[in-house]
Design an enzyme around this catalytic site. Structure first.
Site, PDB file in Angstrom:
ATOM      1  N   TYR A 150      62.464-102.872 -44.662  1.00  0.00           N
ATOM      2  CA  TYR A 150      61.432-101.938 -44.214  1.00  0.00           C
ATOM      3  C   TYR A 150      60.413-101.737 -45.338  1.00  0.00           C
ATOM      4  O   TYR A 150      60.759-101.774 -46.518  1.00  0.00           O
ATOM      5  CB  TYR A 150      62.032-100.585 -43.801  1.00  0.00           C
ATOM      6  N   PRO A 151      59.149-101.542 -44.977  1.00  0.00           N
ATOM      7  CA  PRO A 151      58.132-101.205 -45.973  1.00  0.00           C
ATOM      8  C   PRO A 151      58.012 -99.689 -46.104  1.00  0.00           C
ATOM      9  O   PRO A 151      58.352 -98.945 -45.173  1.00  0.00           O
ATOM     10  CB  PRO A 151      56.858-101.801 -45.370  1.00  0.00           C
TER      11      PRO A 151
END
Length: 497
Positions: A150-151
């Protein structure tokens, strides 16, 4: 102006998410599909093999949900290498049946929050911490595991602006954040990569774990931590399962990946693609992953040595520690201080089934540093634990440092209480004999701080051949025979990879 922490950058990362055009795939002639699978499997296998032999790492994952079908993760020293990998894949026949649904570019990073000294005075940082930091900059991808990517970014709102906080405030928040993460040592490993100026978010986070609920739990718990609850912004989450490139035909056929071992043993060509019995364990990505329990003689003759030691009822581990993975470090901290820190860390380690124990040993003669030895059932757990152990007070070196020569991880003995003094005297006599052995550097005797009858011996040698010559000597055999009367249980020798 608010102080920005210094950063060190390592390998670059590309997360390449692909969806498959299933209609086009089903409509394609069988011969074209076979050619596409052969090309793709060969390309991906080559990426993984090349990374192991050179610098970097690559892996293939099956992605769950609508966001993608496949994820290719590549770590390389330069962006140019990632660019070349990206374009090379597009040249395969298999790529024609895929479409990129998402991608992320970043670079592995360690900041001043981890250690100011690393940036201000690198020479003052102990070897253990330096190895831990450098390991974060050159990450490896665990075999056979789940992944979550995930960013994220830090908030820049008027009342919650991370970048308006002082360095000290940010460091305190990150320290608390790290303490929470350490509770998952042995279960979760992570790669933090900066994407400031490289992609839409500020960091890309990749979590690896053998149990996907551990991934869920660590993300859930960290949501309540102030560094996340007040200052964290998160993008979409992607979850997948690693499988070897040779299993790509099975993946495309809707079968289980990784292919179950019983199907491999029966030579299921459909599951293995073009008849190759290739799976990720065979490449030995970590020290002992290539071993499958056989007694094949290796180049150094260690298999036959283990058999000889077994005849003496001495457990000799495996060539690279498949049965037990050990981490040992020396510390110049006061023993009481070290014990308190180790007890706290071991309590966290004990939450995980892979933890086999973490113990402090002190020199029997009171001269020299104490040692911390931590035993684990898997390489990835030991690697993760090593980072946390390096943060213990006073760490000066790791047992078996390459600069210190080749040595055994250690010899572990538990002595009958009435024979403790006899054992120590025998060690002194053996120590005198060792001084005359070719290639011998140093052998230390330490006792467990909570059990004076439990001993750890660290033996340093110039080479494996020198050490094994001693283990095969009459002097060592006589010592083992003598020990049958004084030892409380079977001695355990664990060789360093």
């Amino acid at each position: 102006m608010v102080e920005a922490p210094e950063t060190a950058e390592g390998w670059y990362a590309l997360h390449d998410f692909r969806t498959i055009d299933w209609d086009a795939w089903r409509a394609a002639p069988e011969r074209e599909r076979e050619r596409a699978l052969e090309e793709a499997a060969s390309f991906l296998e080559h990426r993984e093999a090349l990374a192991r032999s050179d610098e970097g790492d690559s892996a293939t994952f099956s992605v769950l949900g609508h966001e993608a079908d496949l994820l290719f993760v590549h770590f390389r020293p330069t962006l140019d290498e990632l660019n070349r990998i990206e374009r090379s894949f597009e040249g395969t026949a298999f790529a024609e049946y895929t479409e990129r649904s998402y991608s992320y570019v970043s670079v592995a990073e360690v900041s001043g929050y981890a250690s100011d000294d690393y940036f201000e005075d690198p020479e003052s940082v102990d070897d253990g911490l330096r190895r831990y930091i450098e390991g974060k900059l050159t990450p490896e991808i665990p075999e056979g595991t789940y992944v979550s990517f995930y960013p994220m970014s830090k908030r820049r709102q008027p009342e919650q602006n991370w970048y308006d906080l002082s360095f000290e405030e940010r460091a305190d928040l990150m320290a608390a954040h790290g303490d929470l993460g350490r509770e998952y040592a042995g279960k979760i490993s992570q790669v933090i990569a900066s994407s400031v100026g490289l992609d839409d978010w500020e960091w890309g986070v990749t979590l690896f774990g053998d149990d996907p609920t551990d991934i869920k739990d660590i993300v859930y718990e960290m949501r309540f931590d102030e560094a996340s609850s007040k200052y964290g912004e998160f993008g979409s989450f992607y979850v997948g399962r690693r499988f070897p490139p040779a299993d790509l035909p099975a993946f495309m056929a809707g079968e289980s990946v990784p292919v179950p071992e019983d199907e491999r043993e029966h030579g299921d060509e459909h599951a293995h693609g073009h008849g190759e019995d290739t799976h990720h364990g065979e490449h030995g990505h970590h020290g002992g992953d290539g071993h499958h329990g056989g007694d094949t003689e290796d180049e150094d003759g260690e298999a036959s040595l283990r058999e000889e030691l077994a005849d003496l009822d001495v457990y000799a581990g495996q060539p690279h520690g498949e049965d037990v993975y050990a981490v040992g470090l020396y510390s110049e901290a006061a023993v009481d201080e070290l014990e308190d820190a180790v007890d706290e860390l071991a309590e966290s380690f004990d939450h995980y089934d892979t933890h086999d124990g973490t113990v402090v040993y002190a020199p029997v003669d009171g001269d020299g540093p104490a040692a911390v030895v931590s035993l684990w059932e898997t390489q990835s757990a030991a690697d993760t634990a090593a980072g946390f152990l390096s943060d213990l007070p006073g760490i000066t070196e790791r047992v078996g440092d390459a600069d210190a020569g080749w040595g055994t991880m250690g010899m572990f003995y538990t002595v009958k209480p009435e024979h403790r003094e006899d054992f120590v005297e025998k060690f002194d006599a053996v120590g005198d004999a060792l001084a005359d052995q070719d290639g011998h550097r140093e052998t230390r005797l330490l006792q467990e701080t909570e059990d004076e009858n439990a001993f750890f011996i660290d033996s340093r040698w110039e080479s494996k051949d020198d050490a094994m010559a001693f283990f095969r000597s009459d002097a060592f055999r006589d010592t083992v025979q003598w020990g049958r009367d004084v030892l409380a249980d079977r001695p355990r020798h664990v060789f360093l990879a």
